[in-house]
Scaffold this motif. Structure first.
Motif, short mmCIF file in Angstrom:
data_model
loop_
_atom_site.label_atom_id
_atom_site.label_comp_id
_atom_site.label_asym_id
_atom_site.label_seq_id
_atom_site.Cartn_x
_atom_site.Cartn_y
_atom_site.Cartn_z
N UNK A 106 25.60 24.25 19.64
CA UNK A 106 25.95 24.67 21.68
C UNK A 106 25.84 23.24 22.05
N UNK A 107 26.03 22.69 23.06
CA UNK A 107 25.53 21.72 23.28
C UNK A 107 26.41 20.39 23.30
N UNK A 108 26.44 19.30 22.75
CA UNK A 108 26.53 18.34 22.48
C UNK A 108 25.68 17.97 21.11
N UNK A 109 25.55 18.88 20.52
CA UNK A 109 24.12 19.28 18.82
C UNK A 109 23.32 17.73 19.16
N UNK A 110 23.51 17.25 20.05
CA UNK A 110 22.39 16.00 20.20
C UNK A 110 20.60 16.32 20.52
N UNK A 111 20.72 17.51 20.68
CA UNK A 111 19.41 18.19 20.80
C UNK A 111 18.26 17.87 19.85
N UNK A 112 17.10 17.24 20.18
CA UNK A 112 15.99 17.37 19.24
C UNK A 112 15.33 18.22 19.49
N UNK A 113 14.96 18.20 17.38
CA UNK A 113 13.93 19.10 17.09
C UNK A 113 13.78 18.85 15.98
N UNK A 114 12.33 19.11 15.77
CA UNK A 114 11.51 18.92 14.28
C UNK A 114 11.23 20.46 14.01
N UNK A 115 12.23 20.10 12.74
CA UNK A 115 11.83 21.10 11.18
C UNK A 115 11.25 21.23 10.74
N UNK A 116 10.44 21.77 10.26
CA UNK A 116 9.03 21.59 9.65
C UNK A 116 9.49 23.31 8.74
N UNK A 117 8.79 22.66 7.46
CA UNK A 117 9.04 23.17 6.33
C UNK A 117 7.65 25.22 6.31
N UNK A 118 8.56 26.42 5.85
CA UNK A 118 7.11 26.88 6.07
C UNK A 118 6.38 26.74 4.54
N UNK A 119 6.59 26.23 3.79
CA UNK A 119 5.25 25.63 2.96
C UNK A 119 4.41 24.48 3.50
N UNK A 120 4.98 23.46 4.02
CA UNK A 120 3.83 23.11 5.11
C UNK A 120 3.05 24.05 5.90
N UNK A 121 3.87 25.13 6.65
CA UNK A 121 3.10 25.45 7.37
C UNK A 121 1.72 25.79 7.01
N UNK A 122 2.15 26.68 5.82
CA UNK A 122 1.10 27.39 5.21
C UNK A 122 0.24 26.65 4.61
N UNK A 123 0.72 25.63 4.71
CA UNK A 123 -0.57 24.25 3.64
C UNK A 123 -1.28 24.51 4.99
N UNK A 124 -1.17 23.92 6.59
CA UNK A 124 -1.45 23.83 7.80
C UNK A 124 -3.10 24.60 7.73
N UNK A 125 -1.81 25.99 7.41
CA UNK A 125 -2.74 27.25 8.43
C UNK A 125 -3.67 27.23 7.31
N UNK A 126 -3.97 26.82 5.53
CA UNK A 126 -5.08 26.93 4.70
C UNK A 126 -6.37 25.88 4.95
N UNK A 127 -5.52 24.72 5.17
CA UNK A 127 -6.46 23.84 5.76
C UNK A 127 -7.69 24.09 6.92
N UNK A 128 -6.77 24.68 8.26
CA UNK A 128 -7.42 25.21 9.40
C UNK A 128 -8.11 26.23 9.42
N UNK A 129 -7.96 27.21 8.54
CA UNK A 129 -8.55 28.01 7.46
C UNK A 129 -10.53 27.30 6.59
N UNK A 130 -9.89 26.58 6.14
CA UNK A 130 -10.86 25.80 5.40
C UNK A 130 -12.39 24.99 6.12
N UNK A 131 -11.52 24.30 7.57
CA UNK A 131 -11.39 24.15 8.03
C UNK A 131 -12.63 24.26 9.68
#
Ligand code: UD1
Length: 345
Positions: A235-260
């Protein structure tokens, strides 16, 4: 630690469960198995089959140290008829969970939040400085002008990296419910002297993503198009910026948060969970299609009124506060997504 994991059968919850168990934690896996996410009648074993909207939560909280709350109705929503579902699952469901946690004396929460709380984010105007962008005008969009304007002078503005102190500006039913979840969690912290880490996920992708549904994000939509042998429709001109983050990184962020989380001060601490590497939707479509040997992406020039133009996060606070740095570069992870299995209902 004993962790109550809500939404444990979902895309992100599944990865959190695997990583938390590998770290030696005990998981109480809770899921409502909503038909829109899992299909009719799905009832895999090993889960407490409970719906946060109305089931008794006291037993599952017995002896729990931390709640990791992933259960939610996700996506942009189809139309205004979705509003009650977002409010009931996400707002009321979270409020009931927090009340049950107070009864059980559980004072640590890791909450799945989202970058959608920022809406259009913040921009810099050469004349007016730091501004929230104006809502994009229909005539601009029709004319192929996709970047938002300065709300003060109407001139051109440039997107900025979003830090956690960016004001809330929710644009969709889902975004409103994520803001509400953070507010309820904040109120619970005040009432109980409790702690919450709210992880504001950016665009999550990876193996086990739900296949294309009316509630799916762009990565799942493109991946599903490729599986059908179709070109991704950009869609649009394809220049929309996003940050794609891998689900294994998201899971690791959660485990770090759980522990801290218990080391954090009372109250709600938000962290962006992002790769820290900017990508346009056009680039992302090209990487996926290239890796799959699929037809090249098509620029349609279509637009959706509710879409925000650019959302790019600062990953700095999560690095400082949790020691979280994403390991999967979007270019590698997105190429792998071309062949990663999707979750079929
Ligand atoms: C997405 C999620 C949101 C989540 C957020 C952060 C959905 C629907 N949106 O928001 O819930 O909180 O990431 O993880 O799950 N686009 C195309 N072609 C398509 C579809 C979309 O080019 O076929 C474009 C859109 O115009 C938009 C971009 O891709 O510019 C991203 O769209 P989408 O993934 O739907 O929404 P996000 O705002 O990124």
């Amino acid at each position: 630690m004993k962790i109550l994991l809500t939404g444990a059968a979902g895309f992100i919850g599944t990865h959190i469960g695997v990583q938390a168990q590998a770290r030696g934690h005990e998981i109480v896996a809770l899921d409502a198995f909503l038909p829109q996410a899992h299909g009719e009648g799905a009832r895999p074993g090993g889960f407490a089959l409970l719906d946060l909207r109305h089931d008794d939560l006291d037993d599952v909280l017995d002896g729990v140290d931390v709640v990791c709350h992933q259960a939610a109705m996700v996506g942009n929503g189809v139309d205004a008829q979705d509003l009650p579902d977002y409010a009931e699952h996400n707002d009321a469901g979270t409020a009931r969970l927090l009340a049950a946690m107070a009864r059980a004396g559980v004072r640590d929460l890791v909450l799945a939040s989202s970058m959608v709380v920022y809406g259009d984010g913040r921009y810099t105007c050469p004349v007016d400085g730091d501004v929230p962008p104006d809502v994009r005008r229909e005539d601009d969009l029709d004319a192929g002008r996709y970047d938002p304007r300065c709300p003060v002078c109407g001139g051109e503005i440039r997107w900025r990296e979003i830090a956690e102190d960016t004001p809330f500006l929710p644009r969709t039913s889902y975004a409103a419910s994520k803001v509400a979840q953070e507010h309820y969690a904040g109120a619970w912290c005040t009432l109980e002297g409790a702690r919450t880490i709210a992880l504001r996920y950016h665009n999550v992708y990876g193996p086990g993503m739900p296949a294309d549904t009316p509630y799916a994000g762009v990565a799942a939509i493109f991946r599903s198009a490729i599986a059908r042998g179709d070109a991704p429709q950009v869609f649009e001109d394809g220049q929309q910026m996003r940050d794609f983050v891998h689900v294994t990184d998201v899971a690791r962020a959660n485990v770090l948060a759980i522990e801290q989380v218990s080391d954090h001060p009372a109250g709600l601490t938000p962290y962006n969970v992002a790769s820290g590497q900017t990508f346009t939707i056009g680039q992302m479509a090209a990487v996926l299609a290239g890796a799959a040997g699929a037809p090249a992406p098509v620029l349609t020039g279509d637009f959706r009124r509710f879409d925000v133009r650019h959302v790019v996060a600062s990953p700095e606070a999560a690095k400082q506060g949790l020691g979280f740095v994403a390991e999967v570069a979007p270019r590698d992870g997105l190429a792998r997504l071309a062949t990663d299995p999707l979750r079929m209902r």
